[in-house]
Enzyme design. Structure first.
Site, PDB file in Angstrom:
ATOM      1  N   LYS A 116       0.909  -1.128   0.126  1.00  0.00           N
ATOM      2  CA  LYS A 116       0.030   0.050  -0.050  1.00  0.00           C
ATOM      3  C   LYS A 116       0.969   1.247   0.114  1.00  0.00           C
ATOM      4  CE  LYS A 116      -3.745  -1.856   2.340  1.00  0.00           C
ATOM      5  NZ  LYS A 116      -4.949  -2.219   1.491  1.00  0.00           N
ATOM      6  N   HIS A 235     -15.208  -4.305   6.757  1.00  0.00           N
ATOM      7  CA  HIS A 235     -14.000  -4.037   5.646  1.00  0.00           C
ATOM      8  C   HIS A 235     -14.224  -5.090   4.385  1.00  0.00           C
ATOM      9  CE1 HIS A 235     -12.743  -0.817   7.811  1.00  0.00           C
ATOM     10  NE2 HIS A 235     -11.976  -1.792   8.913  1.00  0.00           N
ATOM     11  N   ARG A 292      -5.652  -7.869 -10.440  1.00  0.00           N
ATOM     12  CA  ARG A 292      -6.378  -9.004 -10.648  1.00  0.00           C
ATOM     13  C   ARG A 292      -7.792  -8.984 -11.223  1.00  0.00           C
ATOM     14  NH1 ARG A 292      -9.716  -9.122  -6.299  1.00  0.00           N
ATOM     15  NH2 ARG A 292      -8.698  -8.236  -4.239  1.00  0.00           N
TER      16      ARG A 292
HETATM   17  P1  ADP Z   1      -7.770  -4.008   2.393  1.00  0.00           P
HETATM   18  O1  ADP Z   1      -6.705  -4.124   1.373  1.00  0.00           O
HETATM   19  O2  ADP Z   1      -7.370  -4.429   3.644  1.00  0.00           O
HETATM   20  O3  ADP Z   1      -9.126  -4.463   1.800  1.00  0.00           O
HETATM   21  P2  ADP Z   1      -8.361  -1.141   1.959  1.00  0.00           P
HETATM   22  O4  ADP Z   1      -7.201  -0.251   1.949  1.00  0.00           O
HETATM   23  O5  ADP Z   1      -8.782  -1.579   0.786  1.00  0.00           O
HETATM   24  O6  ADP Z   1      -7.943  -2.522   2.740  1.00  0.00           O
HETATM   25  O7  ADP Z   1      -9.527  -0.754   2.794  1.00  0.00           O
HETATM   26  C1  ADP Z   1     -10.744  -1.613   2.763  1.00  0.00           C
HETATM   27  C2  ADP Z   1     -11.741  -0.699   3.319  1.00  0.00           C
HETATM   28  O8  ADP Z   1     -11.520   0.137   4.571  1.00  0.00           O
HETATM   29  C3  ADP Z   1     -12.318   0.213   2.288  1.00  0.00           C
HETATM   30  O9  ADP Z   1     -13.181  -0.135   1.481  1.00  0.00           O
HETATM   31  C4  ADP Z   1     -12.774   1.222   3.348  1.00  0.00           C
HETATM   32  O10 ADP Z   1     -14.244   0.616   3.748  1.00  0.00           O
HETATM   33  C5  ADP Z   1     -12.088   1.236   4.452  1.00  0.00           C
HETATM   34  N1  ADP Z   1     -11.070   2.364   4.542  1.00  0.00           N
HETATM   35  C6  ADP Z   1      -9.932   2.379   4.028  1.00  0.00           C
HETATM   36  N2  ADP Z   1      -9.157   3.521   4.297  1.00  0.00           N
HETATM   37  C7  ADP Z   1      -9.918   4.235   4.816  1.00  0.00           C
HETATM   38  C8  ADP Z   1      -9.671   5.606   5.210  1.00  0.00           C
HETATM   39  N3  ADP Z   1      -8.465   6.312   4.910  1.00  0.00           N
HETATM   40  N4  ADP Z   1     -10.737   6.108   5.866  1.00  0.00           N
HETATM   41  C9  ADP Z   1     -12.101   5.654   6.136  1.00  0.00           C
HETATM   42  N5  ADP Z   1     -12.364   4.200   5.520  1.00  0.00           N
HETATM   43  C10 ADP Z   1     -11.202   3.611   4.993  1.00  0.00           C
END
Ligand code: ADP
Length: 509
Positions: A116, A235, A292
């Site tokens: 990330k 999530h 993917r």
């Molecule tokens: P992962 O790779 O573990 O799925 P992500 O970065 O894609 O993590 O985030 C997963 C979810 O967490 C997102 O879809 C959102 O719902 C929430 N999320 C991520 N970053 C933030 C943020 N900065 N503020 C609020 N919610 C967030």
């Protein structure tokens, strides 16, 4: 075009890839673990090879063995699906070095987007807006504290190697930070073998909106519009739709151009997805790129009118994309519900057992991408997602009505599933208004899972109660257990657990 593709996955996505290959005239090799010997993907493929015991660490995750099987069977390419090895750069590289084609992006692009923090840096360099956050992991609680103070609370701690919501902690005040950091680090270390954690501003009440990207090897990079994936629990996405009520054509073009810029910066080829948070003011922030095919790709296929998995294969085989960006505007509305073996009435606890009976919905605009059939054993070795139910209709309201109708047609007996939960969401006025954010379900989940049976189940339960009563009055009365015993357990003597169904509905047998 390839003559034979090895499908390095299981369940619904393995079947999805096999179907795409069949339509392209490409032969397929399925792989399977001992637990999946009688799974539908094994039967549907032209050939199938046993690759190991049930645990995926000894079967679907053993990359060397999969490559070895592909060579031995004369496959020219490997499709990884999603999950398992799909986002492991070393696997994509090993496939290439074995003289085979990896149906996905180049290993270098997977690497560039893999962490990330690296993805954030790459995105920022390409002018893509990211959530305010520090670009590298924090060394200690003091550093995290200073960074958090500069953004203001709440903040979100995130694992650099994260995925699946693991290693994430919302911190609402300074006093909670150091403990949250320690536990996020522990979770990240356990899940990814890497305890790097960084700090991000926590965005309140945003939507999760992602952009589908498709790129060929000749420099064409297109976006195929957005998917709204805000209905999430812990999530994890549960319901997805395309398009999004919050995205105007103008915003779609801007978010799309941003996703294309991020993909270009990573040297991206094949299908991929840029995930964004869209806040209430229409600001959007890049979260990460998934390198993917996504679980929710069908909603894009339905509104854009193309087969993404076939294009993955065609692009990997060296075909040029014959489209221009202006060819893509969403038509109608598509919704997907993830049907999982989880019990909504019981905190979404995983449910296991045998699928005793399965009746699939059909009719206009209904698509079922499933990996189960009557007789399938659902265990705990793999992901609880059994299938995806997807509908397409001219408008969002009609799509919701269609999903509702399809969910009522669906019957899965023998295990608990998320079906009834989805039905409740379709009936929810806030969902119907599109008034949702990534926090919506957390607030709503208690009322959406409280006991209140849907009419179809009640009807079924009434019939079940009548059947059980009739059975007991005629034969075998002494052989049957008392109705109050072992609640919910299928009855061995009658197959479908009529008595259990009836009892769950609170009906007397
Ligand atoms: P992962 O790779 O573990 O799925 P992500 O970065 O894609 O993590 O985030 C997963 C979810 O967490 C997102 O879809 C959102 O719902 C929430 N999320 C991520 N970053 C933030 C943020 N900065 N503020 C609020 N919610 C967030």
């Amino acid at each position: 075009m390839f003559s034979k593709v090895l499908v390095a996955n299981r369940g619904e996505i393995a079947l999805r890839v096999i179907r795409a290959c069949q339509e392209l005239g490409v032969r397929t090799v399925a792989v399977y673990s001992e637990a999946d010997a009688s799974a539908p993907h094994v039967r549907e493929a032209d050939e199938a090879v046993l690759i190991g015991p049930a645990p995926s660490s000894q079967s679907y995750l053993v990359g060397e063995r999969l490559i070895d099987v592909a060579r031995r069977m004369g496959a020219d390419a490997i499709h990884p699906g999603y999950g398992f090895l799909s986002e492991r750069a070393w696997f994509a590289r090993a496939v290439r070095e074995a003289g085979l084609v990896f149906i996905g992006p180049p290993a270098e692009a997977i690497e560039a987007m893999g962490s990330k923090t690296a993805a954030r840096q790459l995105a920022m360099a390409a002018g893509v807006p990211v959530v305010p956050g520090n670009a590298e992991g924090v060394r200690d609680a003091d550093e995290a504290m200073a960074i958090a103070a500069s953004y203001g609370y709440p903040v979100l701690l995130k694992a650099a190697a994260g995925g699946g919501g693991k290693g994430m902690r919302v911190v609402r005040q300074a006093a909670e930070l150091s403990e949250a950091l320690a536990s996020a680090r522990r979770e990240a270390q356990n899940a990814f073998g890497d305890d790097a954690v960084y700090v991000e501003k926590y965005i309140e009440g945003p939507r999760h909106v992602e952009i589908q990207v498709l790129a060929d090897t000749y420099g064409t990079v297109l976006h195929l519009g957005e998917r709204e994936c805000s209905v999430q629990r812990r999530h994890q996405k549960m319901i997805e739709e395309a398009p999004s009520v919050a995205v105007t054509p103008e915003l779609r073009a801007r978010m799309g151009a941003t996703a294309v810029a991020a993909a270009r910066a990573a040297g991206y080829v094949n299908a991929g997805t840029c995930e964004f948070l869209l806040d209430r003011d229409g600001q959007f922030y890049f979260l990460e790129m998934n390198t993917r095919i996504q679980v929710e790709h069908p909603v894009t296929e339905l509104v854009m009118g193309l087969d993404l998995v076939q294009w993955q294969i065609r692009v990997a085989a060296g075909e040029a994309l014959p489209f221009a960006q202006k060819d893509f505007a969403p038509r109608g509305w598509a919704i997907e519900c993830r049907i999982t073996s989880e019990d909504p009435a019981n905190g979404f606890l995983p449910s296991t057992g045998r699928v005793e009976y399965l009746h699939l919905p059909s009719g206009p605009g209904v698509r079922w991408d499933g990996g189960i059939e009557a007789g399938s054993e659902v265990g705990l070795h793999y992901d609880p997602m059994l299938a995806k139910l997807i509908v397409h209709a001219p408008t969002r309201a009609l799509a919701i009505a269609r999903m509702r109708r399809a969910l009522l047609e669906l019957t899965i007996d023998g295990i608990e599933t998320s079906r009834a939960f989805h039905l409740r969401v379709m009936d929810d006025p806030e969902f119907q208004r599109g008034d949702i954010s990534i926090q919506w379900l957390e607030h709503r989940v208690a009322s959406l899972t409280a006991p209140q049976r849907d009419p179809a189940t009640r009807r079924l339960a009434a019939i079940a109660a009548a059947l059980v009563a009739h059975e007991e009055r005629t034969a075998g009365r002494a052989a049957r257990p008392a109705p109050s015993a072992s609640d919910g357990a299928p009855s061995a003597s009658t197959g479908p657990s009529w008595a259990a169904v009836a009892r769950r509905e609170g009906l007397r047998t």
